[in-house]
Design a protein around this motif. Structure first.
Motif, PDB file in Angstrom:
ATOM      1  N   VAL A 295      58.278  35.595 -15.174  1.00 56.43           N
ATOM      2  CA  VAL A 295      58.095  36.316 -13.909  1.00 56.43           C
ATOM      3  C   VAL A 295      57.794  37.758 -14.261  1.00 56.43           C
ATOM      4  N   LYS A 296      56.703  38.315 -13.761  1.00 57.48           N
ATOM      5  CA  LYS A 296      56.381  39.699 -14.083  1.00 57.48           C
ATOM      6  C   LYS A 296      55.704  40.408 -12.914  1.00 57.48           C
ATOM      7  N   SER A 297      55.649  41.733 -13.031  1.00 53.54           N
ATOM      8  CA  SER A 297      55.092  42.503 -11.925  1.00 53.54           C
ATOM      9  C   SER A 297      53.583  42.646 -12.025  1.00 53.54           C
ATOM     10  N   THR A 298      52.918  42.555 -10.868  1.00 53.73           N
ATOM     11  CA  THR A 298      51.479  42.792 -10.807  1.00 53.73           C
ATOM     12  C   THR A 298      51.195  44.283 -10.951  1.00 53.73           C
ATOM     13  N   PHE A 299      52.199  45.099 -10.609  1.00 57.94           N
ATOM     14  CA  PHE A 299      51.926  46.526 -10.438  1.00 57.94           C
ATOM     15  C   PHE A 299      52.395  47.416 -11.588  1.00 57.94           C
ATOM     16  N   THR A 300      53.143  46.849 -12.534  1.00 47.95           N
ATOM     17  CA  THR A 300      53.514  47.656 -13.693  1.00 47.95           C
ATOM     18  C   THR A 300      53.171  46.850 -14.935  1.00 47.95           C
TER      19      THR A 300
ATOM     20  N   CYS B  43      52.866  29.930 -18.239  1.00 49.16           N
ATOM     21  CA  CYS B  43      52.784  29.933 -16.775  1.00 49.16           C
ATOM     22  C   CYS B  43      53.432  31.232 -16.319  1.00 49.16           C
ATOM     23  N   GLU B  44      52.615  32.175 -15.872  1.00 51.73           N
ATOM     24  CA  GLU B  44      53.119  33.505 -15.540  1.00 51.73           C
ATOM     25  C   GLU B  44      53.079  33.718 -14.031  1.00 51.73           C
ATOM     26  N   ILE B  45      54.225  34.066 -13.484  1.00 52.20           N
ATOM     27  CA  ILE B  45      54.345  34.259 -12.041  1.00 52.20           C
ATOM     28  C   ILE B  45      54.289  35.763 -11.752  1.00 52.20           C
ATOM     29  N   TYR B  46      53.153  36.236 -11.301  1.00 54.81           N
ATOM     30  CA  TYR B  46      53.010  37.659 -10.971  1.00 54.81           C
ATOM     31  C   TYR B  46      53.506  37.903  -9.551  1.00 54.81           C
ATOM     32  N   THR B  47      54.382  38.939  -9.407  1.00 56.30           N
ATOM     33  CA  THR B  47      54.948  39.181  -8.086  1.00 56.30           C
ATOM     34  C   THR B  47      55.160  40.675  -7.874  1.00 56.30           C
ATOM     35  N   ASP B  48      55.920  41.045  -6.826  1.00 59.19           N
ATOM     36  CA  ASP B  48      56.069  42.475  -6.540  1.00 59.19           C
ATOM     37  C   ASP B  48      57.331  43.069  -7.165  1.00 59.19           C
ATOM     38  N   VAL B  49      58.103  42.260  -7.891  1.00 59.63           N
ATOM     39  CA  VAL B  49      59.223  42.820  -8.660  1.00 59.63           C
ATOM     40  C   VAL B  49      58.922  42.545 -10.130  1.00 59.63           C
ATOM     41  N   ASP B  50      59.546  43.307 -11.045  1.00 63.24           N
ATOM     42  CA  ASP B  50      59.138  43.104 -12.428  1.00 63.24           C
ATOM     43  C   ASP B  50      60.026  42.124 -13.177  1.00 63.24           C
TER      44      ASP B  50
ATOM     45  N   ARG C 204      55.287  46.550 -17.362  1.00 64.36           N
ATOM     46  CA  ARG C 204      56.547  46.222 -18.016  1.00 64.36           C
ATOM     47  C   ARG C 204      56.688  44.729 -18.314  1.00 64.36           C
ATOM     48  N   LYS C 205      57.484  44.445 -19.344  1.00 68.51           N
ATOM     49  CA  LYS C 205      57.751  43.052 -19.684  1.00 68.51           C
ATOM     50  C   LYS C 205      58.549  42.394 -18.563  1.00 68.51           C
ATOM     51  N   GLY C 206      58.305  41.129 -18.319  1.00 68.21           N
ATOM     52  CA  GLY C 206      59.006  40.455 -17.240  1.00 68.21           C
ATOM     53  C   GLY C 206      60.239  39.719 -17.715  1.00 68.21           C
ATOM     54  N   THR C 207      60.621  38.686 -16.964  1.00 66.50           N
ATOM     55  CA  THR C 207      61.751  37.839 -17.345  1.00 66.50           C
ATOM     56  C   THR C 207      61.230  36.478 -17.771  1.00 66.50           C
ATOM     57  N   LYS C 208      61.656  36.019 -18.939  1.00 65.12           N
ATOM     58  CA  LYS C 208      61.246  34.686 -19.399  1.00 65.12           C
ATOM     59  C   LYS C 208      62.301  33.664 -18.991  1.00 65.12           C
ATOM     60  N   ILE C 209      61.837  32.566 -18.449  1.00 67.61           N
ATOM     61  CA  ILE C 209      62.754  31.514 -18.010  1.00 67.61           C
ATOM     62  C   ILE C 209      62.474  30.275 -18.839  1.00 67.61           C
ATOM     63  N   PHE C 210      63.452  29.825 -19.588  1.00 72.58           N
ATOM     64  CA  PHE C 210      63.247  28.598 -20.356  1.00 72.58           C
ATOM     65  C   PHE C 210      64.556  27.865 -20.589  1.00 72.58           C
ATOM     66  N   SER C 211      64.549  26.882 -21.520  1.00 74.16           N
ATOM     67  CA  SER C 211      65.744  26.044 -21.599  1.00 74.16           C
ATOM     68  C   SER C 211      66.847  26.742 -22.381  1.00 74.16           C
ATOM     69  N   GLN C 212      68.057  26.311 -22.106  1.00 75.43           N
ATOM     70  CA  GLN C 212      69.253  27.009 -22.562  1.00 75.43           C
ATOM     71  C   GLN C 212      69.381  27.103 -24.083  1.00 75.43           C
ATOM     72  N   GLU C 213      68.902  26.068 -24.788  1.00 81.99           N
ATOM     73  CA  GLU C 213      69.098  26.038 -26.252  1.00 81.99           C
ATOM     74  C   GLU C 213      68.460  27.257 -26.911  1.00 81.99           C
ATOM     75  N   ASN C 214      67.445  27.801 -26.242  1.00 83.19           N
ATOM     76  CA  ASN C 214      66.714  28.900 -26.877  1.00 83.19           C
ATOM     77  C   ASN C 214      67.285  30.271 -26.553  1.00 83.19           C
ATOM     78  N   ILE C 215      68.449  30.295 -25.919  1.00 79.50           N
ATOM     79  CA  ILE C 215      69.010  31.588 -25.532  1.00 79.50           C
ATOM     80  C   ILE C 215      70.326  31.833 -26.254  1.00 79.50           C
ATOM     81  N   ASP C 216      70.453  33.050 -26.723  1.00 78.37           N
ATOM     82  CA  ASP C 216      71.661  33.479 -27.411  1.00 78.37           C
ATOM     83  C   ASP C 216      72.531  34.205 -26.396  1.00 78.37           C
ATOM     84  N   TYR C 217      73.731  33.721 -26.163  1.00 77.08           N
ATOM     85  CA  TYR C 217      74.521  34.389 -25.147  1.00 77.08           C
ATOM     86  C   TYR C 217      75.531  35.357 -25.732  1.00 77.08           C
ATOM     87  N   SER C 218      75.291  36.643 -25.523  1.00 72.04           N
ATOM     88  CA  SER C 218      76.264  37.619 -25.982  1.00 72.04           C
ATOM     89  C   SER C 218      77.221  37.947 -24.841  1.00 72.04           C
ATOM     90  N   LYS C 219      76.797  37.648 -23.617  1.00 72.18           N
ATOM     91  CA  LYS C 219      77.644  37.967 -22.459  1.00 72.18           C
ATOM     92  C   LYS C 219      78.025  36.699 -21.713  1.00 72.18           C
TER      93      LYS C 219
END
Ligand code: ASP
Ligand code: MG
Length: 403
Positions: free
Chosen positions: A228-233, A169-176, A235-250
């Motif tokens: 979430v990704k840009s319609t106009f570039t 499910c890709e949300i194309y918008t005006d920010v990347d 560039r790779k967007g931001t992936k939003i998913f569940s927490q277990e799949n993310i490695d937190y270095s910060k």
């Protein structure tokens, strides 16, 4: 073969040129062998324009007709985009809310999608067609046209992704993508590659308005990964998913701010059991949302000051309710609307000690006074003078290694 739901927001389809551009994005997906369902918003500004028209007739415009009116914005985009695809020799067709149908429940202007018939569209996709669906609308069981709340095309996209069992499910918008803070204010802000639903919700409710919060909530509930990704570039967007799949270095993922809050202080309140209840009960009955609360220590052991924050446009109503209904004695009610809420958000906070201290120290190093504090598991918010907002987010962005 992958089934994709692609949602294009208002600015992405804001002109004929942009609609042509979107048609090319879809064409590329289709030629790669993907099955595409596109959800579209009304062309930028269109929905507001339609609302103004209704206001010219009446400020209490009939709600059923209001939904009929507002739903046309997305229908225009559907037809134009389908036409643009057909011009590119791609098989495409618009499917309007009642033709699918998209069934909704609840009141006009604020309905909720409960079901979508998948049969016709799946058959069309199976025959290599691209289905174009208007966001933001459906029909009720009485066959009336409904809309599902401003910004609702995001919710349509998530519901379609779920019910059609889409792969993406890709949300194309005006920010990347989603940024570590407002890139317009802080040029060193960085795009976040991956973020959890919870963090995204905290960031969007705090002012980083990229996607409708309730749509993110639905995606979280059904574990539908978003991008979430840009319609106009490209560039790779931001992936939003569940927490277990993310490695937190910060420890901190982003710094958000909003200027929707105001601070109210009631001074000289008699310090005895029940005062807080007597203050906040009438406010809750009056539908006032109270966010942060601070009660000062009473120096004379008799009276105290109570400070809390509410939405800025609730200030007058709040003061009126307190004066008319709360059964408390007090000296004065003071309010300050020139405040900002600055928050750090990060799922990595849970496992990092000392984040709170680091934030407070950073603000004090800048000579910024903290007026109120609130915390949750993955968020720390402070209220400060509005004039200090930029200084605060800049400093926090640096201190938490986000530059
Ligand atoms: N056109 C609707 C609005 O402006 C829905 C959307 O764009 O998501 O609120
Ligand atoms: Mg939107």
């Amino acid at each position: 073969m992958v089934k994709k739901v692609l949602k294009f927001g208002g600015t992405s389809v804001g002109t004929i040129d942009r609609i042509r551009h979107v048609a090319n994005i879809i064409k590329k997906e289709q030629l790669q062998g993907n099955k595409v369902i596109a959800i579209v918003s009304a062309m930028a500004g269109k929905t507001n324009e339609l609302i103004s028209l209704s206001n010219e007739i009446s400020n209490e415009f009939n709600k059923r007709e209001f939904d009929v009116l507002l739903s046309t914005g997305e229908q225009v985009t559907c037809a134009l985009l389908s036409g643009a695809l057909i011009k590119l020799n791609i098989k495409a067709k618009s499917f309007l809310n009642w033709q699918i149908p998209i069934l909704t429940d609840g009141e006009h202007t604020n309905a909720r999608i409960v079901n979508i018939n998948v049969e016709n569209i799946n058959e069309y996709l199976g025959n290599n067609g691209v289905a174009i669906i208007p966001g933001f609308q459906g029909i009720s069981k009485n066959l009336d046209i409904t809309t599902i709340g401003r910004g609702g095309s995001d919710a349509t996209a998530v519901a379609v992704a779920k019910i059609f069992n889409a792969d993406t499910c890709e949300i194309y918008t005006d920010v990347d993508g989603v940024y570590s803070t407002d890139p317009n204010k802080i040029p060193v802000a960085k795009k976040i590659d991956k973020i959890s639903y919870d963090e995204m919700l905290e960031l969007s409710s705090l002012g980083a308005k990229v996607m409708q919060s309730s749509a993110v909530q639905t995606a979280m509930m059904y574990n539908i990964p978003l991008e979430v990704k840009s319609t106009f570039t490209e560039r790779k967007g931001t992936k939003i998913f569940s927490q277990e799949n993310i490695d937190y270095s910060k420890s901190v993922t982003g710094v958000a701010y909003s200027k929707d809050d105001a601070k109210i202080t009631i001074t000289g309140v008699k310090d005895r059991p029940g005062v807080a209840a007597n203050i906040f009960e009438p406010l809750s009955k009056g539908q006032i949302n109270v966010d942060m609360v601070i009660q000062n220590i009473s120096s004379d052991l008799k009276t105290t000051d109570i400070t809390f924050t509410v939405k800025r446009n609730d200030v007058l109503k709040t003061k009126k309710i307190l004066k008319d209904y709360s059964k408390i004695e007090y000296k004065e009610i003071i309010h300050n609307e020139k405040v900002a809420k600055v928050s750090i958000v990060g799922a990595g906070m849970v496992s990092t000690p000392g984040v709170t201290y680091k934030m407070f120290r950073a603000l004090s190093d800048e000579g910024i006074n903290i007026l109120a504090i609130s915390t949750s598991e993955i968020k720390l918010s402070v209220i400060i003078e509005e004039s200090n907002t930029l200084k605060a987010i800049k400093k926090l962005h640096t201190v938490f290694d986000l530059d």
